[in-house]
Design an enzyme around this catalytic site. Structure first.
Site, short mmCIF file in Angstrom:
data_model
loop_
_atom_site.label_atom_id
_atom_site.label_comp_id
_atom_site.label_asym_id
_atom_site.label_seq_id
_atom_site.Cartn_x
_atom_site.Cartn_y
_atom_site.Cartn_z
N ARG A 48 12.61 -2.74 11.15
CA ARG A 48 11.74 -2.36 11.78
C ARG A 48 11.42 -2.97 13.09
O ARG A 48 11.29 -4.27 12.93
CB ARG A 48 10.36 -2.24 10.76
CG ARG A 48 10.31 -1.11 10.12
CD ARG A 48 8.93 -1.08 9.29
NE ARG A 48 7.68 -1.25 10.03
CZ ARG A 48 6.57 -1.04 9.41
NH1 ARG A 48 6.31 -0.53 8.37
NH2 ARG A 48 5.40 -1.49 9.99
N ARG A 55 11.39 -7.39 4.11
CA ARG A 55 11.53 -5.79 4.71
C ARG A 55 12.11 -5.90 6.05
O ARG A 55 13.17 -4.89 6.47
CB ARG A 55 9.94 -5.31 4.85
CG ARG A 55 10.21 -3.89 5.04
CD ARG A 55 8.51 -3.56 4.83
NE ARG A 55 7.80 -3.70 6.20
CZ ARG A 55 6.38 -3.37 6.03
NH1 ARG A 55 5.86 -2.68 5.03
NH2 ARG A 55 5.65 -3.49 7.20
N LYS A 113 0.97 -1.35 -0.16
CA LYS A 113 0.11 0.01 -0.29
C LYS A 113 0.87 1.05 -0.09
O LYS A 113 0.62 2.20 -0.61
CB LYS A 113 -0.90 0.21 1.26
CG LYS A 113 -1.85 -1.10 1.58
CD LYS A 113 -2.68 -1.08 2.74
CE LYS A 113 -2.28 -0.97 4.04
NZ LYS A 113 -1.31 -1.89 4.42
N ARG A 171 -8.57 1.28 9.92
CA ARG A 171 -8.14 -0.20 10.40
C ARG A 171 -9.05 -0.77 11.14
O ARG A 171 -9.17 -2.01 11.38
CB ARG A 171 -6.84 -0.12 11.01
CG ARG A 171 -5.56 -0.47 9.97
CD ARG A 171 -4.28 -0.58 11.19
NE ARG A 171 -3.38 -0.95 10.80
CZ ARG A 171 -2.08 -0.47 10.09
NH1 ARG A 171 -2.01 0.45 9.71
NH2 ARG A 171 -1.13 -1.34 9.93
N ARG A 178 0.59 -9.36 13.49
CA ARG A 178 -0.14 -8.29 12.72
C ARG A 178 -1.01 -8.82 11.74
O ARG A 178 -2.10 -8.08 11.45
CB ARG A 178 1.18 -7.39 12.15
CG ARG A 178 1.69 -6.52 13.24
CD ARG A 178 3.14 -5.91 12.91
NE ARG A 178 2.95 -4.90 11.65
CZ ARG A 178 3.82 -4.56 10.87
NH1 ARG A 178 4.69 -5.65 10.52
NH2 ARG A 178 3.39 -4.04 9.90
P1 AMP Z 1 1.86 0.28 9.30
O1 AMP Z 1 3.27 0.96 8.93
O2 AMP Z 1 0.69 0.98 8.53
O3 AMP Z 1 2.01 -1.03 9.19
O4 AMP Z 1 1.61 0.54 10.89
C1 AMP Z 1 2.51 0.39 12.04
C2 AMP Z 1 1.86 0.25 13.41
O5 AMP Z 1 1.19 1.42 13.57
C3 AMP Z 1 0.76 -0.72 13.37
O6 AMP Z 1 0.94 -2.07 13.39
C4 AMP Z 1 -0.05 -0.12 14.32
O7 AMP Z 1 0.43 -0.60 15.66
C5 AMP Z 1 0.00 1.57 14.01
N1 AMP Z 1 -1.15 1.98 13.29
C6 AMP Z 1 -0.95 2.59 12.22
N2 AMP Z 1 -2.10 2.78 11.64
C7 AMP Z 1 -2.91 2.52 12.58
C8 AMP Z 1 -4.33 2.84 12.72
N3 AMP Z 1 -4.97 3.09 11.47
N4 AMP Z 1 -4.90 2.26 13.87
C9 AMP Z 1 -4.22 1.66 14.70
N5 AMP Z 1 -2.92 1.43 14.77
C10 AMP Z 1 -2.30 2.05 13.58
#
Ligand code: AMP
Length: 202
Positions: free
Chosen positions: A133, A127, A13, A88, A144
């Protein structure tokens, strides 16, 4: 253009939203990136989010919703946005709907990135090795993906019922997936060749 990008971690994404942002000039808003910057800077928001992120859990809705609503009120979002990683949960989707209804500027589409689970795991492990990360360890990756399956996948139905769902076959090379998205949106490809190399094509 007001678009949300749905899909599991590792579906591409972020890469596709960055490309689409170059095509359209519409800002790419990635909630995970905003949290990571805040964690790195040691802000209050970063401290509130970090333990959830490290476990691979979702940051509580009220924290995320407040952060996104504030970001959407910035002037660069007036002509649209590409929301990557938000919503989410159903509560987040409802909060977004309420805000957009108040502004009389509804969503144009929810793009659902579909990738087989084995491929996702392979991408996330790659990654992890590349970016170090803190949430890309094997157990956390698995968690996740579970969180996505139990909480975020519900949004596929949510947007389907509203007639907004657009399915993206997100397997294959970045360039091919981008082509499918642009074709779906009816946008001509204008990204210069250098953009491809700077995005480190898979
Ligand atoms: P991402 O980079 O989008 O995979 O986000 C990394 C982490 O940020 C996720 O595993 C959550 O802990 C937090 N996070 C990002 N976006 C959201 C969201 N919309 N709602 C809740 N937690 C989020």
């Amino acid at each position: 253009m007001r678009i949300v990008l749905l899909g599991p971690p590792g579906a591409g994404k972020g890469t596709q939203a960055a490309l689409l942002s170059r095509h359209t000039g519409v800002p790419h808003i990635a909630t995970g990136d905003i949290f990571r910057v805040n964690v790195a800077q040691g802000t209050e928001l970063g401290r509130a989010a970090q333990c959830y992120m490290d476990r691979g859990d979702l940051v509580p809705d009220e924290v995320v919703i407040a952060m996104v609503m504030e970001r959407l009120s910035e002037p660069d979002c007036e002509d649209g946005f590409l929301l990557d990683g938000f919503p989410r949960t159903v509560a987040q989707a409802e909060a977004l709907d309420l805000r957009l209804a108040a502004l009389r500027s509804p969503l144009d589409a929810a793009m659902n990135f579909e990738v087989a689970e084995g491929e996702l795991f392979r991408r996330l492990a790659g990654r992890s090795a590349e970016l170090h990360r803190s949430d890309d360890g094997e157990e956390t990756i698995r968690h996740r993906l579970e969180v996505f399956a139990t909480k975020t996948r519900l949004l596929v139905d949510y947007y389907m019922h509203r007639g907004l769902l657009a399915v993206v076959d997100a397997e294959g090379r970045v360039r091919e997936v981008n082509r499918r998205i642009l074709d779906g949106l009816g946008i001509a490809a204008v990204v210069e060749a250098s953009a491809w190399t700077s995005l480190a094509l898979a």
